[in-house]
Design a protein around this motif. Sequence first.
Motif, PDB file in Angstrom:
ATOM      1  N   CYS A   1       0.725  -1.203   0.280  1.00  0.00           N
ATOM      2  CA  CYS A   1      -0.128  -0.080   0.004  1.00  0.00           C
ATOM      3  C   CYS A   1       0.875   1.374   0.024  1.00  0.00           C
ATOM      4  CB  CYS A   1      -0.986  -0.241   1.432  1.00  0.00           C
ATOM      5  SG  CYS A   1      -1.864  -1.277   1.465  1.00  0.00           S
ATOM      6  N   GLY A   2       0.396   2.299  -0.465  1.00  0.00           N
ATOM      7  CA  GLY A   2       0.861   3.787  -0.802  1.00  0.00           C
ATOM      8  C   GLY A   2       2.039   3.566  -1.101  1.00  0.00           C
ATOM      9  N   THR A   3       3.054   3.947   0.083  1.00  0.00           N
ATOM     10  CA  THR A   3       4.700   3.967  -0.507  1.00  0.00           C
ATOM     11  C   THR A   3       5.351   3.039  -0.711  1.00  0.00           C
ATOM     12  OG1 THR A   3       5.071   6.489   0.457  1.00  0.00           O
ATOM     13  CG2 THR A   3       7.174   5.450  -0.350  1.00  0.00           C
ATOM     14  N   SER A   4       4.710   2.286   0.176  1.00  0.00           N
ATOM     15  CA  SER A   4       5.965   1.018  -0.166  1.00  0.00           C
ATOM     16  C   SER A   4       5.039   0.441  -1.585  1.00  0.00           C
ATOM     17  CB  SER A   4       5.049  -0.009   0.836  1.00  0.00           C
ATOM     18  OG  SER A   4       5.798   0.397   1.994  1.00  0.00           O
TER      19      SER A   4
ATOM     20  N   SER B   1       6.040  -3.394   2.606  1.00  0.00           N
ATOM     21  CA  SER B   1       6.090  -2.868   3.725  1.00  0.00           C
ATOM     22  C   SER B   1       6.536  -1.479   5.468  1.00  0.00           C
ATOM     23  CB  SER B   1       4.830  -3.838   4.972  1.00  0.00           C
ATOM     24  OG  SER B   1       4.442  -3.536   6.043  1.00  0.00           O
ATOM     25  N   GLN B   2       6.716  -0.987   5.349  1.00  0.00           N
ATOM     26  CA  GLN B   2       7.668  -0.350   6.763  1.00  0.00           C
ATOM     27  C   GLN B   2       7.475  -1.270   8.101  1.00  0.00           C
ATOM     28  OE1 GLN B   2       9.344   1.144   9.628  1.00  0.00           O
ATOM     29  NE2 GLN B   2       6.962   2.313   9.331  1.00  0.00           N
ATOM     30  N   SER B   3       6.329  -0.761   8.084  1.00  0.00           N
ATOM     31  CA  SER B   3       5.627  -0.916   9.445  1.00  0.00           C
ATOM     32  C   SER B   3       5.401  -2.425   9.623  1.00  0.00           C
ATOM     33  CB  SER B   3       4.813  -0.532   9.634  1.00  0.00           C
ATOM     34  OG  SER B   3       3.420  -1.048   9.053  1.00  0.00           O
TER      35      SER B   3
ATOM     36  N   THR C   1       0.389  -3.267   8.390  1.00  0.00           N
ATOM     37  CA  THR C   1      -0.787  -2.734   7.733  1.00  0.00           C
ATOM     38  C   THR C   1      -1.546  -3.622   7.423  1.00  0.00           C
ATOM     39  OG1 THR C   1       1.025  -1.232   6.728  1.00  0.00           O
ATOM     40  CG2 THR C   1      -1.068  -1.841   5.439  1.00  0.00           C
TER      41      THR C   1
ATOM     42  N   VAL D   1       5.590  10.391   9.442  1.00  0.00           N
ATOM     43  CA  VAL D   1       4.464   9.911   9.070  1.00  0.00           C
ATOM     44  C   VAL D   1       4.050   9.382   7.504  1.00  0.00           C
ATOM     45  CG1 VAL D   1       2.105   9.443   8.212  1.00  0.00           C
ATOM     46  CG2 VAL D   1       2.230   9.923  10.576  1.00  0.00           C
ATOM     47  N   ALA D   2       4.941  10.524   7.030  1.00  0.00           N
ATOM     48  CA  ALA D   2       4.849   9.818   5.508  1.00  0.00           C
ATOM     49  C   ALA D   2       6.598   9.298   5.295  1.00  0.00           C
ATOM     50  CB  ALA D   2       6.175  12.114   4.875  1.00  0.00           C
ATOM     51  N   SER D   3       6.676   8.149   4.540  1.00  0.00           N
ATOM     52  CA  SER D   3       7.818   7.281   4.360  1.00  0.00           C
ATOM     53  C   SER D   3       8.835   7.594   3.770  1.00  0.00           C
ATOM     54  CB  SER D   3       7.056   6.010   4.067  1.00  0.00           C
ATOM     55  OG  SER D   3       8.342   5.013   3.763  1.00  0.00           O
TER      56      SER D   3
ATOM     57  N   LEU E   1       2.146  11.919  -4.012  1.00  0.00           N
ATOM     58  CA  LEU E   1       1.334  11.403  -2.986  1.00  0.00           C
ATOM     59  C   LEU E   1       2.565  12.050  -1.670  1.00  0.00           C
ATOM     60  CD1 LEU E   1       0.116   9.469  -0.514  1.00  0.00           C
ATOM     61  CD2 LEU E   1       2.163   8.061  -1.131  1.00  0.00           C
ATOM     62  N   LYS E   2       4.092  12.455  -1.409  1.00  0.00           N
ATOM     63  CA  LYS E   2       4.233  13.203  -0.770  1.00  0.00           C
ATOM     64  C   LYS E   2       4.087  14.524  -0.412  1.00  0.00           C
ATOM     65  CE  LYS E   2       5.979  10.691   1.895  1.00  0.00           C
ATOM     66  NZ  LYS E   2       6.598   9.364   1.232  1.00  0.00           N
TER      67      LYS E   2
ATOM     68  N   GLU F   1       0.343  15.094   1.319  1.00  0.00           N
ATOM     69  CA  GLU F   1       0.368  13.814   2.479  1.00  0.00           C
ATOM     70  C   GLU F   1       0.874  15.083   3.775  1.00  0.00           C
ATOM     71  OE1 GLU F   1       1.265  10.191   3.515  1.00  0.00           O
ATOM     72  OE2 GLU F   1       3.271  10.523   2.365  1.00  0.00           O
TER      73      GLU F   1
ATOM     74  N   VAL G   1      -1.293   1.325   9.562  1.00  0.00           N
ATOM     75  CA  VAL G   1      -2.590   2.101   9.414  1.00  0.00           C
ATOM     76  C   VAL G   1      -3.106   1.031   9.425  1.00  0.00           C
ATOM     77  CG1 VAL G   1      -4.630   2.301   7.523  1.00  0.00           C
ATOM     78  CG2 VAL G   1      -2.329   3.634   7.439  1.00  0.00           C
TER      79      VAL G   1
HETATM   80  O1  M6R Z   1       4.047   0.330   6.712  1.00  0.00           O
HETATM   81  P1  M6R Z   1       3.791   0.533   5.549  1.00  0.00           P
HETATM   82  O2  M6R Z   1       4.657   0.642   4.360  1.00  0.00           O
HETATM   83  O3  M6R Z   1       2.482  -0.994   5.042  1.00  0.00           O
HETATM   84  O4  M6R Z   1       2.654   1.179   5.016  1.00  0.00           O
HETATM   85  C1  M6R Z   1       1.537   1.326   3.828  1.00  0.00           C
HETATM   86  C2  M6R Z   1       1.206   2.814   3.706  1.00  0.00           C
HETATM   87  O5  M6R Z   1       0.168   2.910   4.820  1.00  0.00           O
HETATM   88  C3  M6R Z   1       2.527   3.985   3.972  1.00  0.00           C
HETATM   89  O6  M6R Z   1       2.938   4.177   3.009  1.00  0.00           O
HETATM   90  C4  M6R Z   1       2.244   5.689   4.000  1.00  0.00           C
HETATM   91  O7  M6R Z   1       1.662   6.064   2.169  1.00  0.00           O
HETATM   92  C5  M6R Z   1       2.406   6.558   3.624  1.00  0.00           C
HETATM   93  N1  M6R Z   1       2.120   7.370   5.339  1.00  0.00           N
HETATM   94  C6  M6R Z   1       3.270   7.361   3.031  1.00  0.00           C
HETATM   95  O8  M6R Z   1       3.803   8.663   2.930  1.00  0.00           O
END
Ligand code: M6R
Length: 366
Positions: free
Chosen positions: A58-61, A105-107, A110, A156-158, A242-243, A246, A363
Amino acid sequence: EKDGYDHFMLKEIFEQPHTIFDCLRGRLDVNAGTITMAGVQNHIDQIKNANRILIIACGTSWHAGLVAEYVFEELCRIPVEVEYASEFRYRNPIVNKGDVIIAISQSGETADTLVALESAKEKGATIFGVVNVVGSSIARISHAGAYTHAGPEIGVASTKAFTAQLAVLTMIALKVGHEKGTIDETRYRKLLKELEEVPEKVSAALKLNDHIKALAEKYKDARDFLFLGRGYNFPIALEGALKLKEISYIHAEGYPAAEMKHGPIALVDETLPVVFVATKDSYHEKIVSNIQEIKARKGKVLAVISENDEIIEKMADDVMIVPFADELVAPLISVIPLQLLAYYIGIAKGCDVDKPRNLAKSVTVE
Ligand code: M6R
């Protein structure tokens, strides 16, 4: 803990030469011509022989996944599909036993990504996790994986997690392609070297800081922004948009530069800033004509370009010059000015850049 920076986001942007270095360290050995990644090695036959690779994120990933699609198809000649986790999981997707799924995924928490992986796993797919947080849920349900080692990301911004994802994914593709014999030795060696040089080129790109701060003042009142790129830089255009959304709450859209004439070009007038991610690569000539199309309609062009690119420098209203890199690793460098641009426009507008409204760092709801 912000190490003298005003915000975590800026600190994390500036950490990237180190985080990318840490991500490559112990894996990439340019002299020996090797990439050591146990998770990949243990599943090498399966990945090498996969009929296709699915990337779920999702998102940046997800943007990192789009870059990886181009890189894997080029180096490994394996078809790749990149899926939004939320769409994938709800549409009764076709998953065959033996499919290789790369989860990014960063976190690692998700919810959409996690649930998508659980159902694919039940159907017999092999899950390969590219995750930042060690021991997170996605890391635990993966059969194998490679950590991005970017350290805790608080903003919050990756930012730094994204470049680490690109570094890991590129190494995986190089390793698989090399084992598979789909990359010739000279190109392989060249790309190892290119990867090794990324941290210092990122440091050089970070020197744009003050210039971009000034650009932010100039463009902060725009109502909309368009971000355009082609090839490996197309996902970077999406990421730049996206950056900006947000962090500054300015409406921004990312598009493949050539797709612009199929609709978004209608938005262009003298009030619209258009950011081109246009470093020197095999698409250069094409993107030059796209810039002309915008200038002919009086749009304001801001371009991320390579050194010594007089052609675009003359055409653009403003440029952000980064060191030249092979097109395959260029996204790791071309994204840096866009992260800074979003940050400084957010600051210029008085936004809470580390904690933008309505957003959470991970998220964990569907
Ligand atoms: O932790 P994740 O990489 O799974 O998160 C995915 C997205 O929620 C995350 O990249 C989101 O889009 C960021 N806020 C982008 O900066």
